[in-house]
Design a protein around this motif. Structure first.
Motif, PDB file in Angstrom:
ATOM      1  N   PHE A 206       0.515  -1.313  -0.546  1.00 25.48           N
ATOM      2  CA  PHE A 206       0.071   0.348   0.139  1.00 25.48           C
ATOM      3  C   PHE A 206       0.615   1.145   0.242  1.00 25.48           C
ATOM      4  CE2 PHE A 206      -2.775  -3.310   1.698  1.00 25.48           C
ATOM      5  CZ  PHE A 206      -4.081  -2.622   0.834  1.00 25.48           C
ATOM      6  N   PHE A 207       1.923   0.809   0.341  1.00 27.63           N
ATOM      7  CA  PHE A 207       2.553   2.161   0.248  1.00 27.63           C
ATOM      8  C   PHE A 207       3.720   2.277  -0.560  1.00 27.63           C
ATOM      9  CE2 PHE A 207       6.266   5.550   2.050  1.00 27.63           C
ATOM     10  CZ  PHE A 207       5.673   6.416   2.128  1.00 27.63           C
ATOM     11  N   LEU A 208       4.524   1.194  -0.720  1.00 24.25           N
ATOM     12  CA  LEU A 208       5.991   1.010  -1.391  1.00 24.25           C
ATOM     13  C   LEU A 208       5.661   0.475  -2.773  1.00 24.25           C
ATOM     14  CD1 LEU A 208       8.432  -1.059   0.965  1.00 24.25           C
ATOM     15  CD2 LEU A 208       8.856   1.693   0.459  1.00 24.25           C
ATOM     16  N   MET A 255      -2.175  13.396   0.837  1.00 21.04           N
ATOM     17  CA  MET A 255      -2.797  12.858   1.625  1.00 21.04           C
ATOM     18  C   MET A 255      -1.951  11.636   2.455  1.00 21.04           C
ATOM     19  SD  MET A 255      -4.332  11.264  -1.683  1.00 21.04           S
ATOM     20  CE  MET A 255      -5.295  11.544  -2.824  1.00 21.04           C
ATOM     21  N   VAL A 256      -2.128  11.183   3.597  1.00 17.27           N
ATOM     22  CA  VAL A 256      -2.110  11.128   4.718  1.00 17.27           C
ATOM     23  C   VAL A 256      -2.240   9.368   4.537  1.00 17.27           C
ATOM     24  CG1 VAL A 256      -1.713  10.538   7.225  1.00 17.27           C
ATOM     25  CG2 VAL A 256      -1.653  12.467   6.283  1.00 17.27           C
ATOM     26  N   LEU A 257      -1.591   8.165   5.066  1.00 20.07           N
ATOM     27  CA  LEU A 257      -2.025   6.772   4.467  1.00 20.07           C
ATOM     28  C   LEU A 257      -2.059   6.458   6.350  1.00 20.07           C
ATOM     29  CD1 LEU A 257      -2.439   4.195   2.418  1.00 20.07           C
ATOM     30  CD2 LEU A 257      -0.134   4.157   3.090  1.00 20.07           C
ATOM     31  N   ASN A 258      -2.591   5.196   5.846  1.00 20.00           N
ATOM     32  CA  ASN A 258      -3.327   4.223   7.382  1.00 20.00           C
ATOM     33  C   ASN A 258      -2.805   3.539   6.564  1.00 20.00           C
ATOM     34  OD1 ASN A 258      -4.916   3.390  10.218  1.00 20.00           O
ATOM     35  ND2 ASN A 258      -5.739   2.714   8.419  1.00 20.00           N
ATOM     36  N   VAL A 259      -2.047   2.286   6.643  1.00 18.05           N
ATOM     37  CA  VAL A 259      -2.147   0.810   6.619  1.00 18.05           C
ATOM     38  C   VAL A 259      -2.568  -0.185   8.469  1.00 18.05           C
ATOM     39  CG1 VAL A 259      -0.399  -0.839   5.873  1.00 18.05           C
ATOM     40  CG2 VAL A 259      -0.497   1.081   5.082  1.00 18.05           C
ATOM     41  N   ALA A 260      -3.382  -0.888   7.997  1.00  8.21           N
ATOM     42  CA  ALA A 260      -3.783  -2.001   9.228  1.00  8.21           C
ATOM     43  C   ALA A 260      -2.809  -2.625   9.080  1.00  8.21           C
ATOM     44  CB  ALA A 260      -4.581  -2.346   9.355  1.00  8.21           C
ATOM     45  N   ASP A 288      -6.178   1.049   3.981  1.00  3.75           N
ATOM     46  CA  ASP A 288      -6.316  -0.162   3.112  1.00  3.75           C
ATOM     47  C   ASP A 288      -7.837  -0.506   3.647  1.00  3.75           C
ATOM     48  OD1 ASP A 288      -5.327   0.030   5.663  1.00  3.75           O
ATOM     49  OD2 ASP A 288      -4.233  -1.564   5.414  1.00  3.75           O
ATOM     50  N   ALA A 289      -8.307  -1.354   2.833  1.00  2.68           N
ATOM     51  CA  ALA A 289     -10.205  -2.485   2.891  1.00  2.68           C
ATOM     52  C   ALA A 289      -9.362  -2.888   4.514  1.00  2.68           C
ATOM     53  CB  ALA A 289     -10.175  -2.718   2.366  1.00  2.68           C
ATOM     54  N   TRP A 290     -10.454  -2.553   5.215  1.00  2.00           N
ATOM     55  CA  TRP A 290     -10.704  -3.308   6.757  1.00  2.00           C
ATOM     56  C   TRP A 290     -12.451  -3.139   7.134  1.00  2.00           C
ATOM     57  CZ3 TRP A 290     -12.386   0.392  11.059  1.00  2.00           C
ATOM     58  CH2 TRP A 290     -11.949   1.074  10.253  1.00  2.00           C
ATOM     59  N   GLU A 291     -13.043  -4.635   7.564  1.00  2.00           N
ATOM     60  CA  GLU A 291     -14.089  -4.539   8.436  1.00  2.00           C
ATOM     61  C   GLU A 291     -14.373  -3.536   9.239  1.00  2.00           C
ATOM     62  OE1 GLU A 291     -16.766  -8.010   9.572  1.00  2.00           O
ATOM     63  OE2 GLU A 291     -15.219  -8.433   9.228  1.00  2.00           O
ATOM     64  N   GLY A 292     -15.634  -2.912   8.824  1.00  2.00           N
ATOM     65  CA  GLY A 292     -15.735  -2.073  10.380  1.00  2.00           C
ATOM     66  C   GLY A 292     -15.097  -0.513   9.558  1.00  2.00           C
ATOM     67  N   VAL A 293     -14.459   0.178   8.858  1.00  2.00           N
ATOM     68  CA  VAL A 293     -14.446   1.476   8.003  1.00  2.00           C
ATOM     69  C   VAL A 293     -15.121   2.644   8.261  1.00  2.00           C
ATOM     70  CG1 VAL A 293     -13.941   0.819   5.489  1.00  2.00           C
ATOM     71  CG2 VAL A 293     -12.859   3.361   7.137  1.00  2.00           C
ATOM     72  N   GLU A 294     -16.866   1.946   7.813  1.00  2.00           N
ATOM     73  CA  GLU A 294     -17.827   2.773   7.321  1.00  2.00           C
ATOM     74  C   GLU A 294     -18.211   3.435   8.971  1.00  2.00           C
ATOM     75  OE1 GLU A 294     -19.581  -1.756   7.833  1.00  2.00           O
ATOM     76  OE2 GLU A 294     -17.586  -0.310   6.399  1.00  2.00           O
ATOM     77  N   ARG A 307      -7.972  -0.873  -1.889  1.00  2.00           N
ATOM     78  CA  ARG A 307      -8.087  -2.158  -1.935  1.00  2.00           C
ATOM     79  C   ARG A 307      -6.450  -2.641  -2.195  1.00  2.00           C
ATOM     80  NH1 ARG A 307     -11.711  -2.501  -7.305  1.00  2.00           N
ATOM     81  NH2 ARG A 307     -10.218  -1.482  -7.756  1.00  2.00           N
ATOM     82  N   ASP A 308      -6.385  -1.763  -2.720  1.00  2.00           N
ATOM     83  CA  ASP A 308      -4.616  -2.573  -3.131  1.00  2.00           C
ATOM     84  C   ASP A 308      -3.129  -1.547  -3.108  1.00  2.00           C
ATOM     85  OD1 ASP A 308      -5.029  -2.051  -5.647  1.00  2.00           O
ATOM     86  OD2 ASP A 308      -5.880  -3.770  -6.341  1.00  2.00           O
TER      87      ASP A 308
END
Length: 360
Positions: A206-208, A255-260, A288-294, A307-308
């Protein structure tokens, strides 16, 4: 005044201690509700040399020597408290702290295990039948967790916990808020996280990978453990970024990224502290997509979900993305629904109910 003895990794330092801002938000909000909190942290992992804050006026902080003698003396202080909390991930003889503090607690005290990394703790409990937490789960009043949703609640109840309640990350608007931009933090995409084994693969994707796909874009990587020599030329590793710089770090990039982490993404419903800190600064957050973000932010309007790595690269180069509007919407949402004052009220009610049941 109601007294809490809170045994955790560190309130004063975020160095190799991602839970620091979570603890600060919770403890500060509990203080505002009338709790007298003493935070007990060991002097280990060189954290004392990398303090982000001085001892605050909203908590007492006791830094104990990282030795068996220091531990033995410190856990006896649990006897002075109405609520005894032992967190996971303390960083020095965690099992002894659990046994010592819960054993020292008064019979009428509320005893709480606060798990700030439930997937890791649950995995350990499944493989270590002799871990002292097995003996305590049925005896203490509750388990509180950093997140995890129904899956974590079910797992802890299966292991014998009387009650398990997720207390999610949130925003302390007095600490994390919009701030002036700083040139040293300018980028197209920034990411802040310490390097951990179960984060490596997702950071690579998701970053590199987006950095490789968009060689003309600028990427900033903050956090301990990253090797500049192993990164693409358009990625700059900043090293440890102290909490004093978090607002500027979040406000300056497009933009700022979050990666679980792997375990959090698999469990779902565990938004990282960084999600609320970035949103609280008005940043355009890509996660990145994770269950419950909404449950916390509305995708497409308050947060961008990828998603990727290809999705991340496409978002960076999409001229139709109104980053400022997305950041403003996220800021409004977290201030309305996801402040630490909201979380502290929930915790306060849980402690009151547990104390009443013990008294009865």
């Amino acid at each position: 005044m109601k007294r809490i003895a809170f045994y955790g990794s560190s309130l004063l330092s975020s160095y190799w201690n991602g839970a620091a801002t979570y603890y600060r938000g919770i403890v500060r909000a509990l203080d505002a509700l009338g709790w007298d909190v003493t935070f007990h942290e060991p002097d280990v992992w060189d954290r004392a040399a990398h303090r982000d804050i001085d001892p605050p006026d909203w908590a007492r902080v006791r830094v104990w020597e990282g030795s068996l003698e220091g531990l033995a003396a410190e856990v006896t202080r649990a006897a002075d408290a109405d609520v005894v909390i032992v967190a996971s991930g303390i960083g020095y003889e965690d099992e002894r702290v659990i046994d010592g503090a819960f054993s020292a607690a008064r019979p009428d005290a509320v005893r709480v295990f606060w798990d700030v990394d439930a997937p890791a703790t649950l995995a350990m409990l499944r493989t270590d039948a002799d871990h002292p937490l097995h003996r305590w789960l049925e005896r203490i009043d509750m388990v509180l967790t950093y997140g995890g949703g129904d899956a974590v609640v079910r797992a802890y109840r299966t292991l014998g916990a009387r009650e398990c309640v997720p207390i999610y990350n949130a925003l302390d608007a007095d600490i994390h808020h919009p701030a002036p931009t700083e040139e040293k933090f300018f980028s197209d995409l920034s990411f802040l996280a310490n390097r951990l084994p179960d984060r490596e693969a997702r950071v690579a994707e998701f970053f590199l990978r987006p950095a490789a796909l968009r060689p003309q874009a600028r990427f900033l990587l903050g956090g301990s453990g990253w090797d500049q020599g192993a990164l693409p030329d358009n990625v700059t590793a900043l090293g440890h970024v102290g909490t004093r710089d978090h607002n500027a770090f979040n406000c300056s990039p497009r933009m700022v990224l979050n990666v679980a982490r792997d375990s959090m993404a698999e469990t779902g419903f565990s938004p990282a502290t960084r999600v609320f800190e970035a949103a609280g600064a008005g940043a355009c957050l890509v996660t990145d997509a994770w269950e419950g973000v909404e449950t916390f932010l509305t995708p497409g309007r308050e947060v961008l979900v990828a998603r990727d790595g290809q999705d991340v690269a496409d978002l960076i180069s999409d001229p139709t993305v109104d980053a400022a509007s997305i950041g403003a919407a996220a800021l409004a949402r977290v201030r309305a629904e996801h402040l630490y004052t909201h979380r502290a009220r929930e915790v306060d009610a849980l402690f009151a109910r547990a104390a009443a049941e013990t008294a009865a």
